[in-house]
Design a protein around this motif. Structure first.
Motif, short mmCIF file in Angstrom:
data_model
loop_
_atom_site.label_atom_id
_atom_site.label_comp_id
_atom_site.label_asym_id
_atom_site.label_seq_id
_atom_site.Cartn_x
_atom_site.Cartn_y
_atom_site.Cartn_z
N ALA A 68 0.83 -1.20 0.00
CA ALA A 68 0.00 0.00 0.00
C ALA A 68 0.86 1.25 0.00
O ALA A 68 0.56 2.22 -0.71
N PHE A 69 1.94 1.23 0.77
CA PHE A 69 2.82 2.39 0.82
C PHE A 69 3.53 2.58 -0.52
O PHE A 69 3.65 3.70 -1.02
N GLU A 70 3.97 1.49 -1.13
CA GLU A 70 4.61 1.58 -2.44
C GLU A 70 3.65 2.14 -3.48
O GLU A 70 4.03 2.98 -4.30
N ALA A 71 2.39 1.71 -3.44
CA ALA A 71 1.38 2.21 -4.38
C ALA A 71 1.12 3.70 -4.15
O ALA A 71 0.97 4.47 -5.11
N ALA A 72 1.07 4.11 -2.89
CA ALA A 72 0.84 5.53 -2.57
C ALA A 72 2.02 6.37 -3.07
O ALA A 72 1.80 7.44 -3.66
N ARG A 73 3.22 5.90 -2.84
CA ARG A 73 4.41 6.63 -3.32
C ARG A 73 4.38 6.78 -4.83
O ARG A 73 4.65 7.85 -5.37
#
Length: 112
Positions: A68-73
């Motif tokens: 999720a964090f990678e997608a947000a970044r």
């Protein structure tokens, strides 16, 4: 968890350790064993954050959080950001709101 990290400056491990008794009166109360320093800490929980702690403890896995964090970044085209940078965001928001550096330090639970 990502939004809560930005709103509170909590470390990833502190977020994982949260359970319902940690949330009291609009604050997150971290017990000594839940912090990196081993010292208890109280962090204000903004109204925006109340809905984020309704279903504690978090059932998200480390893999799900990372994805999720990678997608947000990627979504904001800032792939150099790290999860820890959310603590910096929180510190910046406190400073912009006029909090003293001492207060910012104490809210983050950093060494004196």
């Amino acid at each position: 968890m990502i939004a809560l990290a930005a709103l509170t400056g909590l470390r990833r491990g502190e977020l994982w350790s949260l359970d319902p008794p940690n949330v009291q009166g609009g604050r997150i109360i971290l017990r000594p064993g839940q912090t990196k320093s081993g010292k208890a800490r109280v962090v204000p929980l903004p109204p925006d954050g109340m809905a984020l702690v309704e279903d504690l403890p978090f059932s998200t896995t480390g893999h799900q959080l990372r994805k999720a964090f990678e997608a947000a970044r990627k979504g904001i085209r800032r792939e150099e950001l790290r999860f820890h940078d959310l603590r910096h965001t929180y510190a910046s928001l406190l400073a912009e709101a006029g909090e003293t550096l001492t207060t910012v330090r104490d809210m983050l639970g950093t060494a004196r």
